[in-house]
Design an enzyme around this catalytic site. Structure first.
Site, PDB file in Angstrom:
ATOM      1  N   ASN A 190       0.863  -1.170   0.000  1.00 10.59           N
ATOM      2  CA  ASN A 190       0.000   0.000   0.000  1.00 10.59           C
ATOM      3  C   ASN A 190       0.905   1.227   0.000  1.00 10.59           C
ATOM      4  O   ASN A 190       1.468   1.576   1.027  1.00 10.59           O
ATOM      5  CB  ASN A 190      -0.900  -0.008   1.248  1.00 10.59           C
ATOM      6  CG  ASN A 190      -1.693   1.274   1.393  1.00 10.59           C
ATOM      7  OD1 ASN A 190      -1.787   2.060   0.451  1.00 10.59           O
ATOM      8  ND2 ASN A 190      -2.269   1.484   2.569  1.00 10.59           N
ATOM      9  N   TRP A 191       1.035   1.831  -1.169  1.00 14.25           N
ATOM     10  CA  TRP A 191       1.968   2.966  -1.299  1.00 14.25           C
ATOM     11  C   TRP A 191       1.397   4.265  -0.749  1.00 14.25           C
ATOM     12  O   TRP A 191       2.084   5.284  -0.724  1.00 14.25           O
ATOM     13  CB  TRP A 191       2.365   3.151  -2.765  1.00 14.25           C
ATOM     14  CG  TRP A 191       3.374   2.155  -3.248  1.00 14.25           C
ATOM     15  CD1 TRP A 191       4.008   1.189  -2.512  1.00 14.25           C
ATOM     16  CD2 TRP A 191       3.894   2.045  -4.583  1.00 14.25           C
ATOM     17  NE1 TRP A 191       4.879   0.484  -3.300  1.00 14.25           N
ATOM     18  CE2 TRP A 191       4.831   0.992  -4.584  1.00 14.25           C
ATOM     19  CE3 TRP A 191       3.655   2.729  -5.773  1.00 14.25           C
ATOM     20  CZ2 TRP A 191       5.526   0.611  -5.726  1.00 14.25           C
ATOM     21  CZ3 TRP A 191       4.346   2.343  -6.915  1.00 14.25           C
ATOM     22  CH2 TRP A 191       5.270   1.296  -6.888  1.00 14.25           C
ATOM     23  N   LYS A 192       0.113   4.283  -0.407  1.00 14.24           N
ATOM     24  CA  LYS A 192      -0.510   5.521   0.098  1.00 14.24           C
ATOM     25  C   LYS A 192      -0.235   6.666  -0.894  1.00 14.24           C
ATOM     26  O   LYS A 192      -0.200   6.413  -2.096  1.00 14.24           O
ATOM     27  CB  LYS A 192      -0.011   5.812   1.511  1.00 14.24           C
ATOM     28  CG  LYS A 192      -0.127   4.569   2.406  1.00 14.24           C
ATOM     29  CD  LYS A 192       0.079   4.821   3.863  1.00 14.24           C
ATOM     30  CE  LYS A 192      -0.129   3.510   4.612  1.00 14.24           C
ATOM     31  NZ  LYS A 192      -0.108   3.679   6.047  1.00 14.24           N
ATOM     32  N   HIS A 215      -9.524   1.475   4.335  1.00 10.93           N
ATOM     33  CA  HIS A 215      -8.275   1.642   5.090  1.00 10.93           C
ATOM     34  C   HIS A 215      -8.515   2.644   6.219  1.00 10.93           C
ATOM     35  O   HIS A 215      -9.280   3.589   6.071  1.00 10.93           O
ATOM     36  CB  HIS A 215      -7.164   2.136   4.158  1.00 10.93           C
ATOM     37  CG  HIS A 215      -5.834   2.154   4.823  1.00 10.93           C
ATOM     38  ND1 HIS A 215      -5.435   3.186   5.635  1.00 10.93           N
ATOM     39  CD2 HIS A 215      -4.828   1.249   4.842  1.00 10.93           C
ATOM     40  CE1 HIS A 215      -4.228   2.913   6.123  1.00 10.93           C
ATOM     41  NE2 HIS A 215      -3.834   1.741   5.649  1.00 10.93           N
ATOM     42  N   GLU A 233      -6.925   5.082   7.251  1.00 10.35           N
ATOM     43  CA  GLU A 233      -6.700   6.494   6.899  1.00 10.35           C
ATOM     44  C   GLU A 233      -7.896   7.058   6.137  1.00 10.35           C
ATOM     45  O   GLU A 233      -8.227   8.239   6.270  1.00 10.35           O
ATOM     46  CB  GLU A 233      -5.384   6.635   6.100  1.00 10.35           C
ATOM     47  CG  GLU A 233      -4.176   6.484   7.013  1.00 10.35           C
ATOM     48  CD  GLU A 233      -2.955   5.866   6.355  1.00 10.35           C
ATOM     49  OE1 GLU A 233      -2.858   5.854   5.119  1.00 10.35           O
ATOM     50  OE2 GLU A 233      -2.082   5.380   7.113  1.00 10.35           O
ATOM     51  N   GLU A 287      -5.733  -4.493  10.471  1.00 14.92           N
ATOM     52  CA  GLU A 287      -4.719  -3.464  10.668  1.00 14.92           C
ATOM     53  C   GLU A 287      -5.034  -2.694  11.948  1.00 14.92           C
ATOM     54  O   GLU A 287      -5.815  -1.726  11.913  1.00 14.92           O
ATOM     55  CB  GLU A 287      -4.699  -2.504   9.476  1.00 14.92           C
ATOM     56  CG  GLU A 287      -4.312  -3.162   8.175  1.00 14.92           C
ATOM     57  CD  GLU A 287      -3.643  -2.176   7.223  1.00 14.92           C
ATOM     58  OE1 GLU A 287      -2.543  -2.491   6.747  1.00 14.92           O
ATOM     59  OE2 GLU A 287      -4.205  -1.097   6.985  1.00 14.92           O
ATOM     60  N   GLY A 331       2.313   2.675  10.698  1.00 15.85           N
ATOM     61  CA  GLY A 331       3.285   3.757  10.553  1.00 15.85           C
ATOM     62  C   GLY A 331       3.946   4.165  11.856  1.00 15.85           C
ATOM     63  O   GLY A 331       4.612   5.190  11.924  1.00 15.85           O
ATOM     64  N   SER A 361       3.141  -1.721  10.363  1.00 14.10           N
ATOM     65  CA  SER A 361       4.589  -1.783  10.609  1.00 14.10           C
ATOM     66  C   SER A 361       5.206  -3.153  10.297  1.00 14.10           C
ATOM     67  O   SER A 361       6.097  -3.617  11.007  1.00 14.10           O
ATOM     68  CB  SER A 361       4.906  -1.362  12.046  1.00 14.10           C
ATOM     69  OG  SER A 361       4.530  -0.009  12.257  1.00 14.10           O
ATOM     70  N   GLY A 368       2.825  -0.884   4.258  1.00 12.34           N
ATOM     71  CA  GLY A 368       2.903   0.523   3.878  1.00 12.34           C
ATOM     72  C   GLY A 368       4.347   0.935   3.656  1.00 12.34           C
ATOM     73  O   GLY A 368       4.971   0.609   2.638  1.00 12.34           O
ATOM     74  N   GLY A 369       4.907   1.614   4.633  1.00 13.85           N
ATOM     75  CA  GLY A 369       6.241   2.220   4.524  1.00 13.85           C
ATOM     76  C   GLY A 369       7.313   1.303   3.953  1.00 13.85           C
ATOM     77  O   GLY A 369       8.103   1.718   3.088  1.00 13.85           O
TER      78      GLY A 369
END
Ligand code: PGA
Length: 250
Positions: A10-12, A96, A98, A168, A174, A214, A235-236
């Site tokens: 998930n590159w956001k 998600h 966010e 999640e 994050g 994470s 993600g990150g």
């Protein structure tokens, strides 16, 4: 029960179309021989066409990070399932945290989006998870039950085959704090139970439930070793080809 794991990036809101192409040119050869798991990359919607072009003929699928439930209309800034299909997407992340936190996604819109994605033949990755205050107040089970119940509402067992769920915990996204494999497994069991109530035990036994929050090359192996964990939403650590490769090959 053997469930093929899904490792999804998930590159956001990171990477331009050129940067997406660059990433994939480096990443694809690294995982070209990898067939153990399904690999999905979900870039921002502006990158989808470039990403689809870049992965043609490879073992990597492309997903979007959101969709609207209407076919078309006066919905400024939104993208429909038909548009995602036309762009060559096969997957879509729904609900998600966010999106729930900053963009007004609710249990009800998650349900609408899920119905729409299934109807269109996309593979939905529906995200659920509790925030820190809910966990500390002992409400995790209630929250996960409610999110699943409402997301799965009025969806027929005949249509749900492609569903993937991602657990999640919001406090782990994050933050560098990962749920322990044990804690994630407990949540996954609960989610699987809700899926069994909604769609039957056979479906639930085959349902892939990913863990997200994470996930890093250093903790992927321990998480993926859990019987209840059927993949990762990353993600990150998915933004760098070598780091994502290491997670895919946990
Ligand atoms: P993270 O994000 O891996 O950066 O914690 C996961 C996610 O939000 O899907």
């Amino acid at each position: 029960m053997i469930r093929k794991k899904v490792i999804a990036a998930n590159w956001k809101m990171y990477k331009t179309p050129d940067q997406a192409g660059e990433f994939l040119r480096e990443f694809l050869p690294l995982v070209a021989d990898h067939s153990r798991d399904e690999i999905v990359v979900c870039p921002p919607s502006i990158d989808l066409c470039a990403a689809v072009e870049a992965v043609k003929g490879s073992n990597v699928a492309i997903g979007a990070q959101n969709l609207h439930w209407e076919k078309e209309g006066a919905y400024t800034g939104e993208v429909s399932a038909g548009m995602l299909l036309a762009a060559g997407c096969t997957h879509v992340i729904i609900g998600h945290s966010e999106r729930r936190q900053y963009f007004g996604d609710t249990d009800d819109t998650v349900n609408l989006k899920l119905k729409t994605a299934l109807e269109a033949g996309l593979t939905p990755i529906v995200c659920v998870g509790e925030v820190l205050e809910e966990r500390e107040a002992g409400l995790t089970e209630d929250v996960l039950r409610r999110q699943c119940l409402r997301a799965f509402h009025a969806i027929s067992a005949k249509k749900v085959a492609k569903l993937v769920v991602a657990y999640e915990p919001v406090w782990a996204i994050g933050t560098g704090k990962t749920a322990t494999p044990q804690l994630a497994s407990e949540a996954h069991l609960l989610i699987r139970g809700e899926a069994a109530k909604a769609f039957g035990q056979a479906f639930a036994d085959n349902l892939r439930i990913l863990y997200g929050g994470s996930v890093k090359p250093e903790n992927a192996k321990a998480l993926m070793a859990e019987e209840e964990i059927d993949g990762a939403l990353v993600g990150g650590a998915s933004l760098d080809p070598k780091s994502f490769e290491a997670i895919v090959k946990y």
